[in-house]
Design an enzyme around this catalytic site. Structure first.
Site, PDB file in Angstrom:
ATOM      1  N   THR A 197       0.909  -1.291  -0.158  1.00  0.00           N
ATOM      2  CA  THR A 197       0.228  -0.070   0.491  1.00  0.00           C
ATOM      3  C   THR A 197       0.558   1.137  -0.087  1.00  0.00           C
ATOM      4  OG1 THR A 197      -1.820   1.705   1.550  1.00  0.00           O
ATOM      5  CG2 THR A 197       0.342  -0.533   2.367  1.00  0.00           C
ATOM      6  N   TYR A 225      -1.765   0.034  11.074  1.00  0.00           N
ATOM      7  CA  TYR A 225      -2.255  -1.228  10.059  1.00  0.00           C
ATOM      8  C   TYR A 225      -0.147  -0.660   8.720  1.00  0.00           C
ATOM      9  CZ  TYR A 225      -3.100  -1.521   4.844  1.00  0.00           C
ATOM     10  OH  TYR A 225      -3.433  -1.714   3.308  1.00  0.00           O
ATOM     11  N   LYS A 240       2.337  -3.606   7.342  1.00  0.00           N
ATOM     12  CA  LYS A 240       2.785  -3.579   5.585  1.00  0.00           C
ATOM     13  C   LYS A 240       3.648  -3.159   5.557  1.00  0.00           C
ATOM     14  CE  LYS A 240      -0.264  -4.406   3.260  1.00  0.00           C
ATOM     15  NZ  LYS A 240      -0.622  -5.821   2.682  1.00  0.00           N
ATOM     16  N   ARG A 300      -7.240  11.264  -1.111  1.00  0.00           N
ATOM     17  CA  ARG A 300      -7.086  10.222  -1.070  1.00  0.00           C
ATOM     18  C   ARG A 300      -6.471  10.489  -2.700  1.00  0.00           C
ATOM     19  NH1 ARG A 300      -5.402  10.635   3.107  1.00  0.00           N
ATOM     20  NH2 ARG A 300      -6.579   8.919   5.242  1.00  0.00           N
TER      21      ARG A 300
HETATM   22  P1  NAD Z   1      -9.728  -7.212   1.984  1.00  0.00           P
HETATM   23  O1  NAD Z   1      -9.393  -6.951   3.924  1.00  0.00           O
HETATM   24  O2  NAD Z   1     -10.936  -6.807   1.337  1.00  0.00           O
HETATM   25  O3  NAD Z   1      -9.674  -8.530   1.985  1.00  0.00           O
HETATM   26  C1  NAD Z   1      -8.574  -9.381   2.337  1.00  0.00           C
HETATM   27  C2  NAD Z   1      -8.554 -10.638   2.610  1.00  0.00           C
HETATM   28  O4  NAD Z   1      -7.789 -11.399   3.047  1.00  0.00           O
HETATM   29  C3  NAD Z   1      -9.894 -11.353   2.998  1.00  0.00           C
HETATM   30  O5  NAD Z   1     -10.196 -12.767   1.960  1.00  0.00           O
HETATM   31  C4  NAD Z   1      -9.169 -12.205   4.199  1.00  0.00           C
HETATM   32  O6  NAD Z   1     -10.434 -13.432   4.127  1.00  0.00           O
HETATM   33  C5  NAD Z   1      -7.761 -12.259   3.815  1.00  0.00           C
HETATM   34  N1  NAD Z   1      -7.168 -13.481   4.820  1.00  0.00           N
HETATM   35  C6  NAD Z   1      -7.233 -12.003   6.090  1.00  0.00           C
HETATM   36  N2  NAD Z   1      -6.298 -12.732   7.073  1.00  0.00           N
HETATM   37  C7  NAD Z   1      -5.812 -13.997   6.684  1.00  0.00           C
HETATM   38  C8  NAD Z   1      -4.725 -14.800   6.918  1.00  0.00           C
HETATM   39  N3  NAD Z   1      -4.595 -14.824   8.077  1.00  0.00           N
HETATM   40  N4  NAD Z   1      -4.933 -16.148   6.287  1.00  0.00           N
HETATM   41  C9  NAD Z   1      -5.145 -16.097   4.657  1.00  0.00           C
HETATM   42  N5  NAD Z   1      -6.955 -15.036   4.422  1.00  0.00           N
HETATM   43  C10 NAD Z   1      -6.404 -13.803   4.663  1.00  0.00           C
HETATM   44  O7  NAD Z   1      -8.491  -5.975   1.965  1.00  0.00           O
HETATM   45  P2  NAD Z   1      -8.339  -6.065   0.194  1.00  0.00           P
HETATM   46  O8  NAD Z   1      -8.631  -3.992   0.225  1.00  0.00           O
HETATM   47  O9  NAD Z   1      -8.578  -6.607  -0.699  1.00  0.00           O
HETATM   48  O10 NAD Z   1      -6.430  -5.044   0.330  1.00  0.00           O
HETATM   49  C11 NAD Z   1      -5.747  -6.598  -0.066  1.00  0.00           C
HETATM   50  C12 NAD Z   1      -4.786  -6.438  -0.088  1.00  0.00           C
HETATM   51  O11 NAD Z   1      -4.195  -5.019  -1.007  1.00  0.00           O
HETATM   52  C13 NAD Z   1      -4.178  -5.830   1.304  1.00  0.00           C
HETATM   53  O12 NAD Z   1      -2.780  -6.569   1.284  1.00  0.00           O
HETATM   54  C14 NAD Z   1      -3.477  -5.085   0.986  1.00  0.00           C
HETATM   55  O13 NAD Z   1      -2.705  -4.047   2.037  1.00  0.00           O
HETATM   56  C15 NAD Z   1      -3.399  -3.961  -0.002  1.00  0.00           C
HETATM   57  N6  NAD Z   1      -3.983  -2.882  -0.905  1.00  0.00           N
HETATM   58  C16 NAD Z   1      -5.520  -2.394  -0.687  1.00  0.00           C
HETATM   59  C17 NAD Z   1      -5.272  -1.067  -0.822  1.00  0.00           C
HETATM   60  C18 NAD Z   1      -7.445  -1.125  -0.659  1.00  0.00           C
HETATM   61  O14 NAD Z   1      -7.366   0.561  -1.181  1.00  0.00           O
HETATM   62  N7  NAD Z   1      -8.418  -1.608  -0.165  1.00  0.00           N
HETATM   63  C19 NAD Z   1      -4.775  -0.250  -1.622  1.00  0.00           C
HETATM   64  C20 NAD Z   1      -3.520  -1.152  -1.390  1.00  0.00           C
HETATM   65  C21 NAD Z   1      -3.034  -2.136  -1.115  1.00  0.00           C
HETATM   66  O1  DAU Z   2      -4.560   3.764   0.480  1.00  0.00           O
HETATM   67  C1  DAU Z   2      -4.207   2.608   0.272  1.00  0.00           C
HETATM   68  C2  DAU Z   2      -4.964   2.466   1.652  1.00  0.00           C
HETATM   69  O2  DAU Z   2      -6.083   2.496   1.271  1.00  0.00           O
HETATM   70  C3  DAU Z   2      -5.394   0.307   1.311  1.00  0.00           C
HETATM   71  O3  DAU Z   2      -3.529   0.127   2.195  1.00  0.00           O
HETATM   72  C4  DAU Z   2      -6.134  -0.008   2.817  1.00  0.00           C
HETATM   73  O4  DAU Z   2      -5.932  -1.444   2.388  1.00  0.00           O
HETATM   74  C5  DAU Z   2      -7.400   0.714   2.543  1.00  0.00           C
HETATM   75  O5  DAU Z   2      -8.871   0.476   3.877  1.00  0.00           O
HETATM   76  C6  DAU Z   2      -7.596   2.452   1.963  1.00  0.00           C
HETATM   77  O6  DAU Z   2      -7.132   2.751   3.100  1.00  0.00           O
HETATM   78  P1  DAU Z   2      -7.830   4.229   3.854  1.00  0.00           P
HETATM   79  O7  DAU Z   2      -7.975   4.437   4.684  1.00  0.00           O
HETATM   80  O8  DAU Z   2      -7.593   5.392   3.463  1.00  0.00           O
HETATM   81  O9  DAU Z   2      -8.818   4.092   3.488  1.00  0.00           O
HETATM   82  P2  DAU Z   2     -11.095   4.262   3.831  1.00  0.00           P
HETATM   83  O10 DAU Z   2     -11.814   3.806   3.459  1.00  0.00           O
HETATM   84  O11 DAU Z   2     -10.969   3.477   5.670  1.00  0.00           O
HETATM   85  O12 DAU Z   2     -11.262   6.034   4.622  1.00  0.00           O
HETATM   86  C7  DAU Z   2     -10.986   6.872   3.293  1.00  0.00           C
HETATM   87  C8  DAU Z   2     -10.588   8.099   4.124  1.00  0.00           C
HETATM   88  O13 DAU Z   2     -12.232   8.453   4.360  1.00  0.00           O
HETATM   89  C9  DAU Z   2      -9.956   8.395   5.074  1.00  0.00           C
HETATM   90  O14 DAU Z   2      -9.010   9.386   5.274  1.00  0.00           O
HETATM   91  C10 DAU Z   2     -10.789   8.074   6.398  1.00  0.00           C
HETATM   92  C11 DAU Z   2     -11.684   8.798   5.897  1.00  0.00           C
HETATM   93  N1  DAU Z   2     -13.153   7.778   6.275  1.00  0.00           N
HETATM   94  C12 DAU Z   2     -13.621   6.730   6.632  1.00  0.00           C
HETATM   95  C13 DAU Z   2     -14.641   6.166   6.262  1.00  0.00           C
HETATM   96  C14 DAU Z   2     -14.680   4.522   6.442  1.00  0.00           C
HETATM   97  C15 DAU Z   2     -14.028   9.197   6.901  1.00  0.00           C
HETATM   98  O15 DAU Z   2     -14.250  10.201   6.771  1.00  0.00           O
HETATM   99  N2  DAU Z   2     -15.647   8.197   7.924  1.00  0.00           N
HETATM  100  C16 DAU Z   2     -15.615   6.585   7.555  1.00  0.00           C
HETATM  101  O16 DAU Z   2     -16.410   6.364   8.325  1.00  0.00           O
END
Ligand code: NAD
Ligand code: DAU
Length: 348
Positions: A129, A154, A158, A218
């Site tokens: 991330t 978090y 990472k 973001r």
């Molecule tokens: P998510 O929380 O939607 O999914 C995570 C998945 O990992 C789930 O299916 C969960 O069951 C599985 N998991 C968790 N713990 C586990 C374990 N101990 N063993 C096996 N499986 C396990 O996450 P996401 O948003 O899809 O993110 C996926 C990856 O991408 C993560 O590594 C996250 O750090 C990275 N990432 C996410 C974002 C974002 O915006 N969501 C951005 C950049 C990077």
């Molecule tokens: O930048 C990549 C990351 O983006 C990933 O690595 C993470 O897994 C993913 O969860 C995301 O993190 P953020 O903390 O940026 O995402 P989130 O959706 O939780 O929040 C986005 C922004 O909105 C952040 O500034 C917090 C704000 N927020 C979030 C929630 C859930 C609010 O203002 N209100 C809310 O209820």
């Protein structure tokens, strides 16, 4: 001729399910093994459409269980790993950091221990991330050489896992790739994250919580563009390298939420401005990172990737998906999705 058996971890989650589908459909010669323990964030309903494909296998397993992981990697003769499994929500990491160390740090180390002993020529591709780089002021971008400065449990977990991956490259000659991506949005995202939470709450006329002053920024990327970037890096990336992935699409949270409100008023045939009335400023997230912005010119210039969806198109696709998949959302919010594995897999 099948040349690869790729283990994709976390494939039942948000991004993982898009990556699994892309690889299963676009590469019928590859065997795709989706390993996921199905935490609250893992939902096999995300992959209902591909679960019968001959090149797809699901395994319920925990990356925190070293001996089970060793067995699986040998049994399936895994050639490559794309590692997405993680605890991914910042607010949960502040409430319960231990789970983030156990899965994101220890789980990654256990996977690499098992993978390096296979001695395959394949690659360990670690999906990370942009949050590892910390928080930006009004200007500037994260590049691949920006110093790490994680500021939440978090992002610290990472960042730690990224360091371990590079250390395994250096100490054991592990072939690796790392990508650091900005915020994803799109279908199948668990409604604890900002965009699906807002879409869901508007539908049910619930408050839209905006942390602090709402001026946090973001860089949003449509999830299928992330899946495509992972495909491109997996196939064309230089082993040992890191690639930043971003959407060139910075928005302040309040601007983002207002844009969703306007679109939802139209979709739900509600009076203009009615969704905005739900906006409620709430207590800030502790240690909230002010701004993220990614410079992905290395990936664009060296590997030829660029995002295919601009935000106005991506957010419409996302809203459409949530409105058309109210059953998915109802299952997720009621917890019913957690029985899907028992129903579909255990009874076979
Ligand atoms: P998510 O929380 O939607 O999914 C995570 C998945 O990992 C789930 O299916 C969960 O069951 C599985 N998991 C968790 N713990 C586990 C374990 N101990 N063993 C096996 N499986 C396990 O996450 P996401 O948003 O899809 O993110 C996926 C990856 O991408 C993560 O590594 C996250 O750090 C990275 N990432 C996410 C974002 C974002 O915006 N969501 C951005 C950049 C990077
Ligand atoms: O930048 C990549 C990351 O983006 C990933 O690595 C993470 O897994 C993913 O969860 C995301 O993190 P953020 O903390 O940026 O995402 P989130 O959706 O939780 O929040 C986005 C922004 O909105 C952040 O500034 C917090 C704000 N927020 C979030 C929630 C859930 C609010 O203002 N209100 C809310 O209820």
């Amino acid at each position: 001729m099948s040349t690869k058996t790729i283990l994709i971890t976390g494939g039942a989650g948000f991004i993982g399910s898009h990556v699994v589908r892309r690889f299963v459909v676009q590469y019928p010669d590859y065997n795709i093994v989706n390993l996921d323990v199905l935490t609250y964030a893992g939902n096999l309903e995300n992959l209902r459409d591909i679960e019968g494909k001959p090149n797809y296998t699901f395994i319920k397993a925990d990356i925190r269980n070293q001996s089970e992981i060793v067995k699986i990697l040998h049994e399936y003769r895994i050639s490559d790993i794309i590692h997405l499994a993680a605890e991914s929500h910042v607010d949960r990491s502040i409430a319960n950091p231990n789970a983030f160390v156990e899965t994101n740090v220890m789980g990654t180390v256990f996977l690499m221990n098992a993978f390096k002993d296979l001695k395959t020529s394949g690659v360990f591709f670690h999906i990370s991330t942009d949050e590892v780089y910390g928080s930006l002021g009004e200007t500037g971008y994260f590049t691949e050489s920006t110093a790490y400065d994680p500021r939440s449990p978090y992002s610290a977990s990472k960042a730690s896992s990224d360091h371990f991956v590079r250390a395994y490259g250096n100490s054991y000659g592990l072939n690796f790739l790392i990508s650091n991506c900005s915020n994803n949005y799109g279908p199948n995202q668990f409604p604890e994250k900002l965009i699906p939470l807002v879409i869901n709450n508007i539908q049910y006329r619930k408050a839209l919580p905006i942390y602090g002053d709402g001026q946090y920024t973001r860089d949003w990327l449509y999830v299928e563009d992330h899946a495509e970037a992972i495909d491109v890096i997996f196939h064309k990336g230089k082993h040992g390298e890191t690639y930043n992935i971003g959407g060139d699409n910075e928005l302040k949270n309040i601007e983002l939420v207002r844009a969703i409100c306007a679109e939802m008023d139209v979709r739900l045939s509600r009076e203009k401005g009615s969704s905005e009335e739900l906006i409620t400023y709430v207590k800030d997230r502790p240690g909230h990172d002010r701004r993220y912005a990614i410079d992905s010119s290395k990936l664009k210039n060296e590997l030829g990737w660029k995002p295919q969806h601009d935000f106005s198109e991506g957010i419409k696709l996302t809203i459409d998906w949530y409105l058309e998949n109210s059953r998915w959302l109802a299952h997720v919010t009621s917890g019913e999705y957690q029985t899907y594995y028992e129903e579909q897999y255990l009874k076979r």
